[in-house]
Design a protein around this motif. Sequence first.
Motif, PDB file in Angstrom:
ATOM      1  N   ARG A  22     -19.578 -46.820 -24.681  1.00  0.00           N
ATOM      2  CA  ARG A  22     -18.658 -47.776 -25.316  1.00  0.00           C
ATOM      3  C   ARG A  22     -17.905 -48.580 -24.253  1.00  0.00           C
ATOM      4  NH1 ARG A  22     -18.002 -43.731 -29.344  1.00  0.00           N
ATOM      5  NH2 ARG A  22     -16.268 -42.767 -28.211  1.00  0.00           N
ATOM      6  N   VAL A  23     -17.592 -47.947 -23.133  1.00  0.00           N
ATOM      7  CA  VAL A  23     -16.964 -48.694 -22.036  1.00  0.00           C
ATOM      8  C   VAL A  23     -17.901 -49.807 -21.565  1.00  0.00           C
ATOM      9  CG1 VAL A  23     -16.149 -48.525 -19.651  1.00  0.00           C
ATOM     10  CG2 VAL A  23     -15.531 -46.756 -21.305  1.00  0.00           C
ATOM     11  N   ASP A 200     -28.691 -40.656 -24.948  1.00  0.00           N
ATOM     12  CA  ASP A 200     -27.321 -41.106 -24.718  1.00  0.00           C
ATOM     13  C   ASP A 200     -26.777 -40.560 -23.396  1.00  0.00           C
ATOM     14  OD1 ASP A 200     -27.303 -42.497 -27.103  1.00  0.00           O
ATOM     15  OD2 ASP A 200     -26.631 -40.762 -28.257  1.00  0.00           O
ATOM     16  N   ILE A 201     -26.996 -39.269 -23.156  1.00  0.00           N
ATOM     17  CA  ILE A 201     -26.506 -38.674 -21.904  1.00  0.00           C
ATOM     18  C   ILE A 201     -27.208 -39.293 -20.707  1.00  0.00           C
ATOM     19  CG2 ILE A 201     -26.373 -36.531 -20.588  1.00  0.00           C
ATOM     20  CD1 ILE A 201     -25.922 -35.041 -23.170  1.00  0.00           C
ATOM     21  N   ALA A 202     -28.521 -39.478 -20.795  1.00  0.00           N
ATOM     22  CA  ALA A 202     -29.260 -40.079 -19.689  1.00  0.00           C
ATOM     23  C   ALA A 202     -28.774 -41.499 -19.412  1.00  0.00           C
ATOM     24  CB  ALA A 202     -30.750 -40.067 -20.002  1.00  0.00           C
ATOM     25  N   ALA A 203     -28.524 -42.281 -20.468  1.00  0.00           N
ATOM     26  CA  ALA A 203     -28.052 -43.655 -20.278  1.00  0.00           C
ATOM     27  C   ALA A 203     -26.653 -43.678 -19.673  1.00  0.00           C
ATOM     28  CB  ALA A 203     -28.065 -44.390 -21.613  1.00  0.00           C
ATOM     29  N   ALA A 204     -25.779 -42.771 -20.137  1.00  0.00           N
ATOM     30  CA  ALA A 204     -24.428 -42.716 -19.575  1.00  0.00           C
ATOM     31  C   ALA A 204     -24.461 -42.347 -18.103  1.00  0.00           C
ATOM     32  CB  ALA A 204     -23.584 -41.713 -20.366  1.00  0.00           C
ATOM     33  N   ARG A 205     -25.321 -41.404 -17.738  1.00  0.00           N
ATOM     34  CA  ARG A 205     -25.422 -41.019 -16.330  1.00  0.00           C
ATOM     35  C   ARG A 205     -25.928 -42.177 -15.478  1.00  0.00           C
ATOM     36  NH1 ARG A 205     -28.077 -34.914 -16.777  1.00  0.00           N
ATOM     37  NH2 ARG A 205     -26.090 -33.767 -16.772  1.00  0.00           N
ATOM     38  N   ARG A 206     -26.926 -42.899 -15.961  1.00  0.00           N
ATOM     39  CA  ARG A 206     -27.430 -44.041 -15.200  1.00  0.00           C
ATOM     40  C   ARG A 206     -26.340 -45.086 -14.996  1.00  0.00           C
ATOM     41  NH1 ARG A 206     -32.018 -43.365 -18.522  1.00  0.00           N
ATOM     42  NH2 ARG A 206     -31.252 -45.024 -19.908  1.00  0.00           N
ATOM     43  N   PHE A 207     -25.515 -45.309 -16.026  1.00  0.00           N
ATOM     44  CA  PHE A 207     -24.450 -46.304 -15.913  1.00  0.00           C
ATOM     45  C   PHE A 207     -23.421 -45.885 -14.872  1.00  0.00           C
ATOM     46  CE2 PHE A 207     -20.333 -47.989 -17.664  1.00  0.00           C
ATOM     47  CZ  PHE A 207     -20.551 -49.299 -17.278  1.00  0.00           C
ATOM     48  N   VAL A 208     -23.002 -44.629 -14.899  1.00  0.00           N
ATOM     49  CA  VAL A 208     -21.997 -44.154 -13.945  1.00  0.00           C
ATOM     50  C   VAL A 208     -22.555 -44.176 -12.529  1.00  0.00           C
ATOM     51  CG1 VAL A 208     -20.610 -42.163 -13.268  1.00  0.00           C
ATOM     52  CG2 VAL A 208     -20.797 -42.778 -15.675  1.00  0.00           C
ATOM     53  N   LEU A 241     -14.291 -50.377 -14.054  1.00  0.00           N
ATOM     54  CA  LEU A 241     -15.157 -49.711 -15.036  1.00  0.00           C
ATOM     55  C   LEU A 241     -15.264 -48.218 -14.754  1.00  0.00           C
ATOM     56  CD1 LEU A 241     -18.013 -52.369 -15.370  1.00  0.00           C
ATOM     57  CD2 LEU A 241     -16.141 -51.920 -16.963  1.00  0.00           C
ATOM     58  N   LEU A 242     -15.310 -47.842 -13.482  1.00  0.00           N
ATOM     59  CA  LEU A 242     -15.361 -46.410 -13.152  1.00  0.00           C
ATOM     60  C   LEU A 242     -14.107 -45.691 -13.614  1.00  0.00           C
ATOM     61  CD1 LEU A 242     -16.976 -46.010  -9.596  1.00  0.00           C
ATOM     62  CD2 LEU A 242     -17.742 -45.011 -11.749  1.00  0.00           C
ATOM     63  N   ARG A 243     -12.956 -46.316 -13.387  1.00  0.00           N
ATOM     64  CA  ARG A 243     -11.721 -45.684 -13.843  1.00  0.00           C
ATOM     65  C   ARG A 243     -11.701 -45.541 -15.360  1.00  0.00           C
ATOM     66  NH1 ARG A 243      -9.291 -48.724  -9.568  1.00  0.00           N
ATOM     67  NH2 ARG A 243      -8.879 -50.461 -11.015  1.00  0.00           N
ATOM     68  N   ALA A 244     -12.270 -46.517 -16.047  1.00  0.00           N
ATOM     69  CA  ALA A 244     -12.252 -46.479 -17.511  1.00  0.00           C
ATOM     70  C   ALA A 244     -13.122 -45.356 -18.068  1.00  0.00           C
ATOM     71  CB  ALA A 244     -12.706 -47.824 -18.068  1.00  0.00           C
ATOM     72  N   CYS A 245     -14.205 -45.034 -17.374  1.00  0.00           N
ATOM     73  CA  CYS A 245     -15.112 -44.014 -17.915  1.00  0.00           C
ATOM     74  C   CYS A 245     -15.095 -42.715 -17.114  1.00  0.00           C
ATOM     75  CB  CYS A 245     -16.541 -44.562 -17.969  1.00  0.00           C
ATOM     76  SG  CYS A 245     -17.240 -45.018 -16.379  1.00  0.00           S
ATOM     77  N   ARG A 246     -14.195 -42.588 -16.152  1.00  0.00           N
ATOM     78  CA  ARG A 246     -14.191 -41.398 -15.292  1.00  0.00           C
ATOM     79  C   ARG A 246     -13.942 -40.128 -16.098  1.00  0.00           C
ATOM     80  NH1 ARG A 246      -9.859 -41.904 -10.905  1.00  0.00           N
ATOM     81  NH2 ARG A 246     -11.384 -43.415 -10.121  1.00  0.00           N
ATOM     82  N   GLU A 247     -12.882 -40.130 -16.907  1.00  0.00           N
ATOM     83  CA  GLU A 247     -12.554 -38.922 -17.659  1.00  0.00           C
ATOM     84  C   GLU A 247     -13.665 -38.559 -18.640  1.00  0.00           C
ATOM     85  OE1 GLU A 247      -9.019 -37.180 -20.598  1.00  0.00           O
ATOM     86  OE2 GLU A 247      -8.868 -39.195 -19.720  1.00  0.00           O
ATOM     87  N   HIS A 248     -14.239 -39.551 -19.289  1.00  0.00           N
ATOM     88  CA  HIS A 248     -15.330 -39.279 -20.224  1.00  0.00           C
ATOM     89  C   HIS A 248     -16.539 -38.690 -19.493  1.00  0.00           C
ATOM     90  CE1 HIS A 248     -13.037 -41.313 -23.269  1.00  0.00           C
ATOM     91  NE2 HIS A 248     -13.067 -42.473 -22.617  1.00  0.00           N
TER      92      HIS A 248
END
Length: 586
Positions: A22-23, A200-208, A241-248
Amino acid sequence: MTGIGGEAGARAARSRALAVLRVRGRALGVALLPAAAEVILLTGGATGQFAGPGWDLARWIVGGFALVVLLAAAGVALVVARARPAETPTVPVPERAAPDLYRLVRDLAERLDVPAPSAIALTPDCDSWLEDRTHPAHGPPPREATGAPEVPGLAPAPGGAAPAPVLVIGSPFLWWMRVAELRAVLAPVVAGTGPSAQPDIAAARRFVRGLDAAVAVSATSGRCPLTRGVCGALGWVARVLLRACREHAVLMERGVAAAAAERAQSVDYGPRIVAQEQVGLAYAGWDRLLTRVALPAWRMGRWPSRLDAGVVAALTELSRRDRLAADGFTSRLGERPACDLLEEPGVADEAVSLLAARLFHGAPTGPGPQWSPVDWHAYPEEVVDRTWRAEAARLHRVLDGLPDRPPASGGATLARVLDHLAAPAEVPGTRVPEDDAPAVPPSTHTDPDDPDPTTERGSALAAGLSAELAREESTVPRGATASGLGRDPELWDEGALPLFPLQPPRTGRELLVAHVTAMVCCAAVDSAGAAPGLDWLDGPTLLLDGKRAADLGPRVLSLIEEGDQGPLRDWLAAAGIRPEKPVRLG
């Protein structure tokens, strides 16, 4: 969720992955807002709703701004997608070099009902993890300069799915643990391959990972001013963007770990409890071996080529001294060691040992004139004795350069060092006492909060040693080429090595203690028949009549901190060491 046990952890991980995505979606929405406004203005103009010169000017301004924002967003997205994620330097293990190890891991994956890791690699650390190396920028790994066989690239999994992560295993585990213990320790790690099948997890990891790589790209030095400005803007966006999704992202990985641990409970749960004790032992032995044994060798331009075998020797020595450790050790002797799962353990040990020197000391990638391997049986002569001689020579060079000390006329003797450190400090404008006058004690630092108490003469000598050592290190070339243990020269930034320094730089007092001790050991070897030795837990040691001289340290400290040479003189006399006899330097 396929391949992840533990419904609560699985749901939490997927929920946090969606939050990360979502970020990404919000960032895309923000980038499209100016373009959406321009579409509205153009539509209003075409229908006659927004007519007039003012609306025409607004359309031009908003359109130009939207174009700039879209181009910037496309550039950021391209860098995030193409930037090379960080890759841990490891020693790859091809299947033909460890078929039994691959068979063990595949059997674990089958029992856990998760995809098997796509490859196995070793790291010189007491840890194991999964690492995704599916990014196109990684490419097929080249042939290693260490002589290890070429590892095949990660081929796509059946059905077009992305290949599973690489299993990275701490090499000390292979040499210290038994096969059953290694299997139990790897079970929760292998269970973590399941998330790679969850989109979803794989896509989130690639984004981070892409954001992290983009920040690294923006921080690259040596660019022109215009490029630095563009990279600065890129880094700012990526960091926001990293700060926005770091905790998630953190909570997502915790959920993945919890789910993997719960799934792994069905496999070797009992042995895993016992194996965790061996993990702690292996870490303790590895830490002491690196800091006490390997580091002195690295400083001398030698790298022990069998560090993992040294871990076994160190922990065996610990078991000999510790009754509780001995009970656990003897009960494990009849079991198969995990290093037997490798076809050639010695080759793997040598490659890992060289990588450890590279990571922890910033050493070159391969042997050279000033960088060569050393076997354990040659360690006392090649490392311990040479270290003592070099430090003794440096001590006398600095002593010769002091303004209040004339050059030695009778050669390099221990007595000269003792007399210098025990002599009273010369204060300008004062008269030196006559022979029948009371002796003036050496001036010392009396501050109780001083962490490095020394006499004034000791402080001057320590400062000289620090400067001399800094000059010597500045003339020694660092790693020659980056083609050895890395997949790409960019992974080996010479200015960033060592990546994990073992110890902070030594203080002047620590250098002085080491050099005076080395001088004492040289005198003991040359005049009393002593010998250099290796203690697996404490490193270089002096052997007197075949026994370790464990009581030397306090006497050296008395000389350096208080200027009192009496305790050391008594110790030398009791050991039959003649401080007035010249020692061999270099």
